[in-house]
Design an enzyme around this catalytic site. Structure first.
Site, PDB file in Angstrom:
ATOM      1  N   GLU A   1       0.787  -1.233   0.000  1.00 47.82           N
ATOM      2  CA  GLU A   1       0.000   0.000   0.000  1.00 47.82           C
ATOM      3  C   GLU A   1       0.824   1.289   0.000  1.00 47.82           C
ATOM      4  OE1 GLU A   1      -2.753  -0.496   3.279  1.00 47.82           O
ATOM      5  OE2 GLU A   1      -3.566  -2.336   2.427  1.00 47.82           O
TER       6      GLU A   1
ATOM      7  N   ASN B   1       1.896  -5.345  -3.057  1.00 47.66           N
ATOM      8  CA  ASN B   1       0.488  -5.621  -2.755  1.00 47.66           C
ATOM      9  C   ASN B   1      -0.266  -4.321  -2.495  1.00 47.66           C
ATOM     10  OD1 ASN B   1      -1.550  -7.688  -1.991  1.00 47.66           O
ATOM     11  ND2 ASN B   1      -1.355  -6.854   0.077  1.00 47.66           N
TER      12      ASN B   1
ATOM     13  N   HIS C   1     -10.563  -5.873  -2.114  1.00 49.59           N
ATOM     14  CA  HIS C   1     -11.624  -5.585  -1.133  1.00 49.59           C
ATOM     15  C   HIS C   1     -12.765  -4.923  -1.913  1.00 49.59           C
ATOM     16  CE1 HIS C   1      -9.283  -6.808   2.281  1.00 49.59           C
ATOM     17  NE2 HIS C   1      -8.278  -6.046   1.891  1.00 49.59           N
TER      18      HIS C   1
ATOM     19  N   GLU D   1      -6.521 -10.521  -1.005  1.00 51.59           N
ATOM     20  CA  GLU D   1      -7.320 -10.191   0.189  1.00 51.59           C
ATOM     21  C   GLU D   1      -8.804 -10.109  -0.169  1.00 51.59           C
ATOM     22  OE1 GLU D   1      -5.779  -6.812   2.383  1.00 51.59           O
ATOM     23  OE2 GLU D   1      -3.707  -7.383   1.983  1.00 51.59           O
TER      24      GLU D   1
ATOM     25  N   ASP E   1     -12.558  -9.953  -0.440  1.00 54.30           N
ATOM     26  CA  ASP E   1     -13.835 -10.004   0.265  1.00 54.30           C
ATOM     27  C   ASP E   1     -14.782  -9.054  -0.458  1.00 54.30           C
ATOM     28  OD1 ASP E   1     -12.840  -7.568   1.288  1.00 54.30           O
ATOM     29  OD2 ASP E   1     -12.758  -8.256   3.360  1.00 54.30           O
TER      30      ASP E   1
HETATM   31  O1  G3I Z   1      -3.528  -6.523  18.916  1.00 61.53           O
HETATM   32  C1  G3I Z   1      -4.320  -5.487  19.470  1.00 61.53           C
HETATM   33  C2  G3I Z   1      -4.826  -5.889  20.817  1.00 61.53           C
HETATM   34  O2  G3I Z   1      -3.720  -6.042  21.687  1.00 61.53           O
HETATM   35  C3  G3I Z   1      -5.790  -4.821  21.328  1.00 61.53           C
HETATM   36  O3  G3I Z   1      -6.325  -5.223  22.540  1.00 61.53           O
HETATM   37  C4  G3I Z   1      -6.906  -4.583  20.336  1.00 61.53           C
HETATM   38  C5  G3I Z   1      -7.855  -3.482  20.761  1.00 61.53           C
HETATM   39  O4  G3I Z   1      -8.319  -2.750  19.669  1.00 61.53           O
HETATM   40  O5  G3I Z   1      -6.342  -4.221  19.119  1.00 61.53           O
HETATM   41  C6  G3I Z   1      -5.490  -5.227  18.563  1.00 61.53           C
HETATM   42  O6  G3I Z   1      -4.977  -4.801  17.365  1.00 61.53           O
HETATM   43  C7  G3I Z   1      -5.878  -4.804  16.278  1.00 61.53           C
HETATM   44  C8  G3I Z   1      -5.341  -5.758  15.228  1.00 61.53           C
HETATM   45  O7  G3I Z   1      -6.140  -5.676  14.061  1.00 61.53           O
HETATM   46  C9  G3I Z   1      -5.326  -7.194  15.709  1.00 61.53           C
HETATM   47  O8  G3I Z   1      -6.630  -7.630  15.992  1.00 61.53           O
HETATM   48  C10 G3I Z   1      -5.951  -3.379  15.723  1.00 61.53           C
HETATM   49  O9  G3I Z   1      -6.583  -2.544  16.652  1.00 61.53           O
HETATM   50  C11 G3I Z   1      -6.693  -3.385  14.415  1.00 61.53           C
HETATM   51  O10 G3I Z   1      -6.563  -2.097  13.827  1.00 61.53           O
HETATM   52  C12 G3I Z   1      -6.095  -4.400  13.478  1.00 61.53           C
HETATM   53  O11 G3I Z   1      -6.853  -4.366  12.278  1.00 61.53           O
HETATM   54  C13 G3I Z   1      -6.244  -5.019  11.173  1.00 61.53           C
HETATM   55  C14 G3I Z   1      -5.914  -4.001  10.096  1.00 61.53           C
HETATM   56  O12 G3I Z   1      -5.382  -4.664   8.960  1.00 61.53           O
HETATM   57  C15 G3I Z   1      -4.912  -2.968  10.569  1.00 61.53           C
HETATM   58  O13 G3I Z   1      -4.682  -2.001   9.601  1.00 61.53           O
HETATM   59  C16 G3I Z   1      -7.227  -6.028  10.631  1.00 61.53           C
HETATM   60  O14 G3I Z   1      -7.412  -7.070  11.602  1.00 61.53           O
HETATM   61  C17 G3I Z   1      -6.708  -6.633   9.330  1.00 61.53           C
HETATM   62  O15 G3I Z   1      -7.721  -7.399   8.730  1.00 61.53           O
HETATM   63  C18 G3I Z   1      -6.331  -5.515   8.372  1.00 61.53           C
HETATM   64  O16 G3I Z   1      -5.793  -6.105   7.204  1.00 61.53           O
HETATM   65  C19 G3I Z   1      -5.443  -5.205   6.160  1.00 61.53           C
HETATM   66  C20 G3I Z   1      -4.242  -5.791   5.443  1.00 61.53           C
HETATM   67  O17 G3I Z   1      -3.205  -6.044   6.359  1.00 61.53           O
HETATM   68  C21 G3I Z   1      -3.761  -4.872   4.326  1.00 61.53           C
HETATM   69  N1  G3I Z   1      -4.839  -4.550   3.420  1.00 61.53           N
HETATM   70  C22 G3I Z   1      -6.068  -4.037   4.040  1.00 61.53           C
HETATM   71  C23 G3I Z   1      -6.557  -4.997   5.113  1.00 61.53           C
HETATM   72  C24 G3I Z   1      -7.873  -4.533   5.713  1.00 61.53           C
HETATM   73  O18 G3I Z   1      -7.710  -3.317   6.372  1.00 61.53           O
END
Ligand code: G3I
Length: 302
Positions: free
Chosen positions: A127, A168, A204, A232, A234
């Protein structure tokens, strides 16, 4: 064939899912994963914040768990992602200039080196472009300058010579300013000997996404002599409209010889980064949705 993975394998492709290790204890989750998919990618646990929470202190345990799960079942593993502006640990955000450059190289060496030999393809850089084709003004771009992407690819090749190296991104699901900028970057890298093997089209999408140039976009990257992967996938929505988009994406990949596989960004609507939507192939009770049947039929050549 009766599962996504087996159906994709008929044409030498994989069908994968983004996975979180916490849910491997959930019987429905792991049963569905192991039955239907023959590739996995870590939804979060191979990212910079997860793997190097303090400088030089690597934590590979969650990623190792996924790699072991895949290895014992003969699944491919995609690596996601070595360098990204998001999900950086706090210590990275305070770095500047050559200090950040060295941290990026050390991170790539540490992570790609640790899993060297285990990874089918790395999303080396994620990105880095804006919708209009300009570079995103991240800390990486601002501190390291235009060359940071190729520096990352060179480092990744050295750290894991066996993995394919991908760029990616999202919103490159057709021929547009952003996908064209990436296309031009690939041409430039090839002309100057920068290693790049694939482009990940995140995909997405939504039930009303415009996919009129989706296949042509895959094909133009493939025509450069690199692979393309749907990384990715969906699709927001439900029912037959959602199924039609899934079908079209699957058929586009099958029509492009160098489209080597499809990964959905999760398994079940119960666990998705799009919490107000139902974008995946299995519902919250792990029942197969119309979209599932459409993808399976497409993979089987129906
Ligand atoms: O790990 C912490 C945890 O310790 C905490 O308690 C909790 C409370 O909010 O947050 C946890 O972290 C979260 C993490 O996912 C793990 O669950 C983050 O807040 C959350 O922002 C994070 O979101 C991820 C996101 O990327 C971050 O930008 C999504 O799960 C994940 O699906 C998403 O994936 C991205 C790809 O990597 C790149 N392309 C887009 C895609 C969708 O956004």
């Amino acid at each position: 064939a009766e599962t996504l993975g087996d159906a994709a394998a008929q044409s030498g492709r994989y069908f994968g899912a983004a996975v979180v290790p916490e849910l491997l204890n959930d019987t429905n989750y792991v049963t569905t994963l192991d039955r239907e998919f023959n590739a996995i990618v870590a939804e979060n646990v191979m990212k910079w914040d997860a793997t190097e929470p303090s400088r030089g202190q690597f934590n590979f345990s969650a990623g190792d768990q996924l790699v072991e799960h895949a290895r014992s079942r003969g699944m491919l593993v995609r690596g996601h992602t070595l360098v990204w502006h998001a999900q950086q640990p706090g210590w990275v955000q305070g770095l500047s200039g050559n200090d950040l450059r060295q941290a990026m190289i050390d991170h790539i060496n540490g992570v790609a080196g640790h899993w060297s030999g285990d990874i089918y393809a790395w999303d080396v850089v994620n990105e880095a472009f804006e919708w209009d084709g300009t570079r995103r003004q991240s800390n990486l771009q601002q501190q390291l300058g235009q060359g940071w992407i190729e520096e990352a690819f060179h480092a990744a090749r050295a750290a894991d010579p066996n993995a394919k190296l991908c760029y990616n991104d999202y919103s490159i699901d057709g021929i547009n300013l952003k996908s064209t900028a990436i296309y031009n970057m690939v041409i430039d890298f090839q002309a100057r000997g920068v290693p790049i093997d694939c482009v990940g089209i995140q995909s997405h999408l939504s039930w009303d996404s415009d996919l009129s140039s989706y296949q042509a976009n895959l094909q133009r990257f493939a025509d450069l002599g690199i692979d393309v992967e749907i990384t990715e996938l969906d699709v927001g929505g439900s029912g037959s409209a959602q199924a039609a988009v899934y079908q079209q994406v699957t058929e586009a990949c099958l029509a492009v010889a160098r489209c080597t596989g499809i990964t959905t960004w999760g398994i079940t609507d119960q666990h998705t980064w799009r919490p107000n939507d139902t974008p995946l192939l299995f519902d919250a009770n792990y029942q197969k949705k119309p979209a599932y049947h459409a993808v399976l039929a497409a993979l089987n050549g129906a």
